[in-house]
Design an enzyme around this catalytic site. Structure first.
Site, PDB file in Angstrom:
ATOM      1  N   ASP A   1       0.884  -1.153   0.000  1.00 40.77           N
ATOM      2  CA  ASP A   1       0.000   0.000   0.000  1.00 40.77           C
ATOM      3  C   ASP A   1       0.930   1.213   0.000  1.00 40.77           C
ATOM      4  O   ASP A   1       1.489   1.570   1.038  1.00 40.77           O
ATOM      5  CB  ASP A   1      -0.892  -0.035   1.248  1.00 40.77           C
ATOM      6  CG  ASP A   1      -1.786   1.189   1.301  1.00 40.77           C
ATOM      7  OD1 ASP A   1      -1.591   2.100   0.463  1.00 40.77           O
ATOM      8  OD2 ASP A   1      -2.664   1.241   2.183  1.00 40.77           O
TER       9      ASP A   1
ATOM     10  N   HIS B   1       9.659  11.736 -22.375  1.00 41.25           N
ATOM     11  CA  HIS B   1      10.145  10.647 -23.225  1.00 41.25           C
ATOM     12  C   HIS B   1      10.571  11.129 -24.613  1.00 41.25           C
ATOM     13  O   HIS B   1      11.314  10.453 -25.302  1.00 41.25           O
ATOM     14  CB  HIS B   1       9.138   9.484 -23.282  1.00 41.25           C
ATOM     15  CG  HIS B   1       7.952   9.729 -24.154  1.00 41.25           C
ATOM     16  ND1 HIS B   1       6.846  10.414 -23.722  1.00 41.25           N
ATOM     17  CD2 HIS B   1       7.681   9.370 -25.437  1.00 41.25           C
ATOM     18  CE1 HIS B   1       5.956  10.460 -24.708  1.00 41.25           C
ATOM     19  NE2 HIS B   1       6.435   9.830 -25.760  1.00 41.25           N
TER      20      HIS B   1
ATOM     21  N   LYS C   1      13.903  10.048 -27.798  1.00 39.90           N
ATOM     22  CA  LYS C   1      13.640   9.651 -29.191  1.00 39.90           C
ATOM     23  C   LYS C   1      14.880   9.927 -30.040  1.00 39.90           C
ATOM     24  O   LYS C   1      15.495  10.988 -29.935  1.00 39.90           O
ATOM     25  CB  LYS C   1      12.452  10.438 -29.761  1.00 39.90           C
ATOM     26  CG  LYS C   1      11.114   9.978 -29.193  1.00 39.90           C
ATOM     27  CD  LYS C   1       9.973  10.710 -29.888  1.00 39.90           C
ATOM     28  CE  LYS C   1       8.660  10.469 -29.168  1.00 39.90           C
ATOM     29  NZ  LYS C   1       7.919   9.317 -29.637  1.00 39.90           N
TER      30      LYS C   1
ATOM     31  N   HIS D   1       6.640  18.204 -24.134  1.00 36.40           N
ATOM     32  CA  HIS D   1       7.291  17.688 -25.342  1.00 36.40           C
ATOM     33  C   HIS D   1       7.645  18.788 -26.353  1.00 36.40           C
ATOM     34  O   HIS D   1       8.760  18.845 -26.862  1.00 36.40           O
ATOM     35  CB  HIS D   1       6.395  16.652 -26.039  1.00 36.40           C
ATOM     36  CG  HIS D   1       5.964  15.525 -25.146  1.00 36.40           C
ATOM     37  ND1 HIS D   1       6.780  14.985 -24.189  1.00 36.40           N
ATOM     38  CD2 HIS D   1       4.801  14.825 -25.064  1.00 36.40           C
ATOM     39  CE1 HIS D   1       6.137  13.996 -23.567  1.00 36.40           C
ATOM     40  NE2 HIS D   1       4.931  13.897 -24.083  1.00 36.40           N
TER      41      HIS D   1
HETATM   42  C1  BG6 Z   1       2.236  11.525 -23.771  1.00 42.16           C
HETATM   43  C2  BG6 Z   1       0.871  12.161 -23.718  1.00 42.16           C
HETATM   44  O1  BG6 Z   1       3.137  12.199 -22.946  1.00 42.16           O
HETATM   45  O2  BG6 Z   1       2.720  11.547 -25.112  1.00 42.16           O
HETATM   46  C3  BG6 Z   1      -0.088  11.469 -24.677  1.00 42.16           C
HETATM   47  O3  BG6 Z   1       0.374  12.094 -22.396  1.00 42.16           O
HETATM   48  C4  BG6 Z   1       0.495  11.416 -26.064  1.00 42.16           C
HETATM   49  O4  BG6 Z   1      -1.343  12.138 -24.697  1.00 42.16           O
HETATM   50  C5  BG6 Z   1       1.898  10.844 -26.037  1.00 42.16           C
HETATM   51  O5  BG6 Z   1      -0.364  10.620 -26.866  1.00 42.16           O
HETATM   52  C6  BG6 Z   1       2.557  10.945 -27.400  1.00 42.16           C
HETATM   53  O6  BG6 Z   1       3.781  10.247 -27.391  1.00 42.16           O
HETATM   54  P1  BG6 Z   1       4.360   9.624 -28.714  1.00 42.16           P
HETATM   55  O7  BG6 Z   1       5.683   9.056 -28.311  1.00 42.16           O
HETATM   56  O8  BG6 Z   1       3.383   8.586 -29.191  1.00 42.16           O
HETATM   57  O9  BG6 Z   1       4.490  10.746 -29.694  1.00 42.16           O
END
Ligand code: BG6
Length: 489
Positions: free
Chosen positions: A92, A177, A181, A239
């Site tokens: 938990d 993320h 890439k 992003h």
């Molecule tokens: C995420 C968002 O961070 O990135 C999503 O929360 C989005 O809404 C996604 O779809 C897009 O990531 P990628 O790698 O598919 O371009």
């Protein structure tokens, strides 16, 4: 240097190990690192989640996920090595006293503990308290945090403060993320390993830049989360601003985390504010209505399952961003991102300035400027649009637009496309922060985004409607057309 050299043994503790992110991305990424031989042989992976499971059940779940989300065939020998690392701990996560159990599970000794918070940010503070309570934090350990880090500057400070009570900034890895890439990383190489671009990367040579991140997916059953966030918080604040800062930053002295992050931060801080006084002129927000994608009828945002029919949340944003510094004064960066667009398509287009004088008027009255297109996904590659003479005797100077096209698929056919999480996971294990976002960057990005969100709220207008499967509201065309430019489709 082999990326494994110097990597210490780690206890990789994934909080929320049975959640969507862990199942789709983190566990497959770790498996791929295993395939590449990039995890220290003594490292273990500890899955932590609320549900009660035996280790064997956890291993079965992991195997199913690997089968579902790893494209290549799973190799039995590697799988055996991988599953031998797995440990499961039911917990938990909100109960500090429960963390004694985790303490008993974790290896004693010199392993570096990597705590991956793959849970809603609302419980990051609780997890930190629990770890502290069970004396499970040392200066050697690392913490990895997923976005969203807050939904505003203020709330991001609260989360960062909660974590900073126990982890120093050099132990904290904030994931965006997009920074993992391949094509986003390649921006550094394009800009700083090619004198052609290094020397022409400023207001003297560049007219404007377009950054498009289009997705055809809708909100994928995430109504609750998405409606609170919207495309500004979900995509632009992180992003798109990360891409923008890599494009706009000054050359870092070297590739260290310190230098790269300092330069990116300066770029974000130099963004001209958009507020109530100019929001209408500089931004467009849209929301998808019913429409068609690839010939299939799809519901509009307000008709998605669980939708609040009165929602004013945006699913599309276009912004004319400007950077107030010597390099970029007068060069707009047009940003555009949306859900339910005609295709998944992300690219950066750098439009160079036109020639001051055209000596080819007879064959080409309106010489187009050069364009550098960086295709982020899919069909990753780089393309430079140029003018070229059409070979032939009939006319002396018949010229046409053509392109130099470096398609990664064709050029690097033998290379597997590496998922962003594989790279980021490896960098965490190796203790390299350069692909992670500093607290200062997160806060500067929120400060800029907050001002836009505040201005939208003040106008109290609904987002402009666009049909699912289209490129966004018509006003996004006007946003750029007002400057006598157009989106590259
Ligand atoms: C995420 C968002 O961070 O990135 C999503 O929360 C989005 O809404 C996604 O779809 C897009 O990531 P990628 O790698 O598919 O371009």
């Amino acid at each position: 240097m082999n990326k494994l050299e110097g990597q210490s043994a780690s206890e990789i503790v994934i909080f929320g190990a049975l959640g969507d992110l862990s199942r789709r991305k983190l566990l497959p990424a770790l498996y791929q690192l295993e395939v590449c031989g990039l995890i220290n042989e003594k490292s273990r992976i500890v899955g932590v989640a609320r549900q009660q499971h035996s280790l064997e059940e956890f291993k079965t779940i992991v195997l199913k996920n690997l089968n579902d989300f790893v494209k290549e065939t799973i190799d039995e020998v590697i799988l055996a090595r991988f599953t031998a690392r797995l440990v499961y701990q039911q917990l938990d996560m909100k109960q500090a006293s429960a963390y004694k159990k985790l303490s008993a599970t974790l290896a004693k000794g010199n392993s570096t503990r990597v705590y991956y918070f793959s849970t809603p940010p609302a419980i990051y503070g609780d997890i930190c308290d629990g770890l502290n309570h069970a004396k499970l934090i040392s200066d050697n350990d690392r913490v990895v945090m997923e976005k969203p880090i807050g939904h505003s500057l203020e709330s991001s400070k609260v989360i960062n403060d909660q974590v900073a009570r126990f982890f120093k900034e050099n132990q904290t890895y904030r994931i965006d993320h997009y920074l993992g890439k391949e094509t986003v990383l390649n921006l550094l190489v394009l800009r700083f390993a090619n004198s052609l671009f290094t020397n022409n990367w400023d207001r003297n040579s560049i007219d404007h830049v377009q950054i498009t991140v289009a997705e055809c997916v809708g909100i994928e059953g995430r109504w609750g989360f998405y409606d609170e966030a919207g495309q500004m918080r979900d995509m632009i604040q992180n992003h798109l601003l990360q891409i923008l800062s890599l494009l706009a930053m000054e050359p870092p002295a070297d590739l260290s985390a310190e230098c790269i992050r300092a330069e990116k931060l300066k770029a974000v801080k130099a963004l001209c504010p958009i507020d109530r006084s100019n929001v209408k002129e500089k931004t467009v927000r849209g929301q998808y209505a019913d429409g068609y994608l690839n010939g299939v009828e799809v519901p509009g945002y307000l008709n998605e399952e669980g939708a609040n029919k009165g929602s004013k949340t945006e699913t599309f944003v276009a912004i004319k961003a400007e950077i107030d510094n010597w390099r970029w004064s007068g060069v707009p960066f047009y940003l555009r991102t949306g859900k339910r667009m005609p295709k998944k398509h992300s690219e950066i287009v750098v439009h160079f300035k036109e020639q001051p004088h055209n000596i080819f008027k007879d064959s080409y009255s309106d010489l187009p400027a050069n364009k550098l297109t960086i295709r982020l996904q899919p069909d990753e590659g780089v393309e430079l649009q140029m003018m070229n003479k059409i070979p032939g005797i009939a006319s002396q100077m018949n010229i046409q637009e053509n392109k130099l096209d470096l398609s990664f698929n064709d050029t690097y056919q033998d290379q597997r496309v590496i998922d962003a999480y594989e790279r980021l996971m490896l960098e965490v294990l190796n203790g390299n922060q350069s692909l992670f976002v500093s607290r200062d960057e997160v806060e500067a990005a929120w400060a800029w985004a907050d001002s836009i969100i505040d201005a939208w709220q003040a106008t109290n207008e609904k987002p402009k409607s666009y049909a699912a499967g289209s490129w966004g509201p018509v006003s996004s065309i006007s946003l750029i057309a007002r400057d006598d430019r157009q989106w590259v489709e």
